[in-house]
Design a protein around this motif. Sequence first.
Motif, mmCIF file in Angstrom:
data_model
loop_
_atom_site.group_PDB
_atom_site.id
_atom_site.type_symbol
_atom_site.label_atom_id
_atom_site.label_comp_id
_atom_site.label_asym_id
_atom_site.label_seq_id
_atom_site.Cartn_x
_atom_site.Cartn_y
_atom_site.Cartn_z
ATOM 1 N N UNK A 127 1.163 7.252 -5.979
ATOM 2 C CA UNK A 127 0.009 6.509 -5.530
ATOM 3 C C UNK A 127 0.151 6.202 -4.060
ATOM 4 N N UNK A 128 -0.327 6.988 -3.016
ATOM 5 C CA UNK A 128 -0.117 6.953 -1.525
ATOM 6 C C UNK A 128 -1.474 6.386 -0.677
ATOM 7 N N UNK A 129 -0.900 5.391 -0.129
ATOM 8 C CA UNK A 129 -1.951 4.872 0.856
ATOM 9 C C UNK A 129 -2.130 3.416 0.272
ATOM 10 N N UNK A 130 -1.336 2.775 -0.568
ATOM 11 C CA UNK A 130 -2.099 1.493 -1.253
ATOM 12 C C UNK A 130 -0.739 0.646 -0.920
ATOM 13 N N UNK A 131 -1.156 -0.719 -1.083
ATOM 14 C CA UNK A 131 0.208 -1.357 -1.154
ATOM 15 C C UNK A 131 0.172 -2.135 -2.349
ATOM 16 N N UNK A 132 0.749 -3.167 -3.026
ATOM 17 C CA UNK A 132 1.216 -3.608 -3.465
ATOM 18 C C UNK A 132 -0.306 -5.645 -4.114
ATOM 19 N N UNK A 133 -0.447 -5.895 -2.636
ATOM 20 C CA UNK A 133 -0.808 -6.707 -1.852
ATOM 21 C C UNK A 133 -2.386 -6.265 -1.939
ATOM 22 N N UNK A 134 -2.984 -4.801 -2.281
ATOM 23 C CA UNK A 134 -4.204 -4.456 -1.835
ATOM 24 C C UNK A 134 -4.942 -5.023 -3.284
ATOM 25 N N UNK A 135 -3.844 -4.154 -4.123
ATOM 26 C CA UNK A 135 -3.768 -4.291 -5.472
ATOM 27 C C UNK A 135 -4.415 -5.797 -6.496
ATOM 28 N N UNK A 176 -2.156 8.557 -16.418
ATOM 29 C CA UNK A 176 -1.231 8.775 -15.978
ATOM 30 C C UNK A 176 0.042 8.400 -16.598
ATOM 31 N N UNK A 177 0.169 8.040 -16.728
ATOM 32 C CA UNK A 177 0.686 6.143 -17.734
ATOM 33 C C UNK A 177 2.395 5.892 -16.640
ATOM 34 N N UNK A 178 2.495 6.902 -15.590
ATOM 35 C CA UNK A 178 3.964 6.390 -14.911
ATOM 36 C C UNK A 178 3.163 6.472 -13.906
ATOM 37 N N UNK A 179 3.154 5.246 -12.215
ATOM 38 C CA UNK A 179 2.929 5.249 -11.458
ATOM 39 C C UNK A 179 3.714 4.931 -10.342
ATOM 40 N N UNK A 180 3.932 5.337 -9.343
ATOM 41 C CA UNK A 180 4.946 5.438 -8.472
ATOM 42 C C UNK A 180 4.251 4.491 -7.220
ATOM 43 N N UNK A 181 5.150 3.578 -6.140
ATOM 44 C CA UNK A 181 4.317 3.389 -4.500
ATOM 45 C C UNK A 181 5.588 3.343 -4.436
ATOM 46 N N UNK A 182 5.530 4.361 -3.444
ATOM 47 C CA UNK A 182 6.889 4.260 -2.339
ATOM 48 C C UNK A 182 6.761 3.006 -0.936
ATOM 49 N N UNK A 183 7.653 2.586 -0.491
ATOM 50 C CA UNK A 183 7.665 2.454 0.578
ATOM 51 C C UNK A 183 7.108 1.245 0.457
ATOM 52 N N UNK A 184 7.064 0.079 -0.102
ATOM 53 C CA UNK A 184 6.699 -0.830 0.128
ATOM 54 C C UNK A 184 7.123 -2.676 0.379
ATOM 55 N N UNK A 185 6.641 -3.439 0.781
ATOM 56 C CA UNK A 185 7.426 -4.554 1.358
ATOM 57 C C UNK A 185 6.961 -5.327 0.394
ATOM 58 N N UNK A 186 8.004 -5.159 -0.923
ATOM 59 C CA UNK A 186 8.215 -5.933 -1.401
ATOM 60 C C UNK A 186 8.905 -7.825 -1.862
ATOM 61 N N UNK A 187 8.241 -8.733 -2.131
ATOM 62 C CA UNK A 187 8.781 -9.958 -2.374
ATOM 63 C C UNK A 187 8.588 -10.675 -3.825
ATOM 64 N N UNK A 188 9.450 -11.040 -4.054
ATOM 65 C CA UNK A 188 8.990 -11.959 -5.943
ATOM 66 C C UNK A 188 7.373 -11.658 -6.302
#
Length: 295
Positions: free
Chosen positions: A14-22, A39-51
Amino acid sequence: MEIVPLGPGFAAELRGVRLADVAADDAVYAVVRAAFEEHSVLVFRDQEVTDEIQLAFSRRFGPPEVTKVGSQGTGSHFVTLSTIGPDGKVVPADHRLSLRSKANQLWHTDSSFKRVPALTSILSARIIPARGGETEYVSTRLAFERLDAPMRDKLESSFAWHDYAHSRSQIAAGLATPEERAALPPQCWRMVWKNPVNGRSAIYLASHAYAVEGMEAAAGKKLIEELMEAATAPGTSYLHPWRRGDVVMWDNRATMHRGRPWPAHEARLMVRTTISATEVDGVETMRLPSSQAAE
């Protein structure tokens, strides 16, 4: 948002989406949830991830598990998958942390050994090795659809027993501690999980499965092994090469996965949140009607 297929009939980036948006936007969540069911498996690249961001994203999909006894992160909503010891150095190959990583290299679905199984797992890459350490996925939904009709009919009315200690014993005797064994008694689940959203069925198995309810032990073991082999046949998997900032989520009702090895001297740190399945996710249809254990 762009949805880019990745695997052989399942998995998508999934491109063009951030975890924070969801986490913050109902409309964005609805699109991502629909993609997850499809799709059962979703990949999010280049995320700024914190706990905090990972947990807020995770809560969108349901109640987060509390990490079990014996794991890094016990009592929190996070499972820390790491081979880095308290001294900041990579632990040796015979250390319990390394052996637990090796156990994750068995094909499995998360939490099938728990009283409440998992809907989805969300894994973020914090420290990754220079090479190796990929995660490999197969679709047990597509595996079910490849079976002949008589076998599909048989599995839909069959139940398998799952035990955390069983899978860990394949790596080392005593890898599951007495406290873990007491907290995680064997669980029995239907061998096919039907998705309540799209009606598609998937084999529900894992390395934790050790017996089939009502079958002689050797015959049940043979059936489990044959189904695991068929579900993980060459050419049916998606191999995810991790980059720092990657987040991958997968449907534990419809996939199996395994970690792949990496150089023993290199550090790896991943953080997982796991969301419990609820009645909305079809979990009530999975329970064994009787509480009698398999022989």
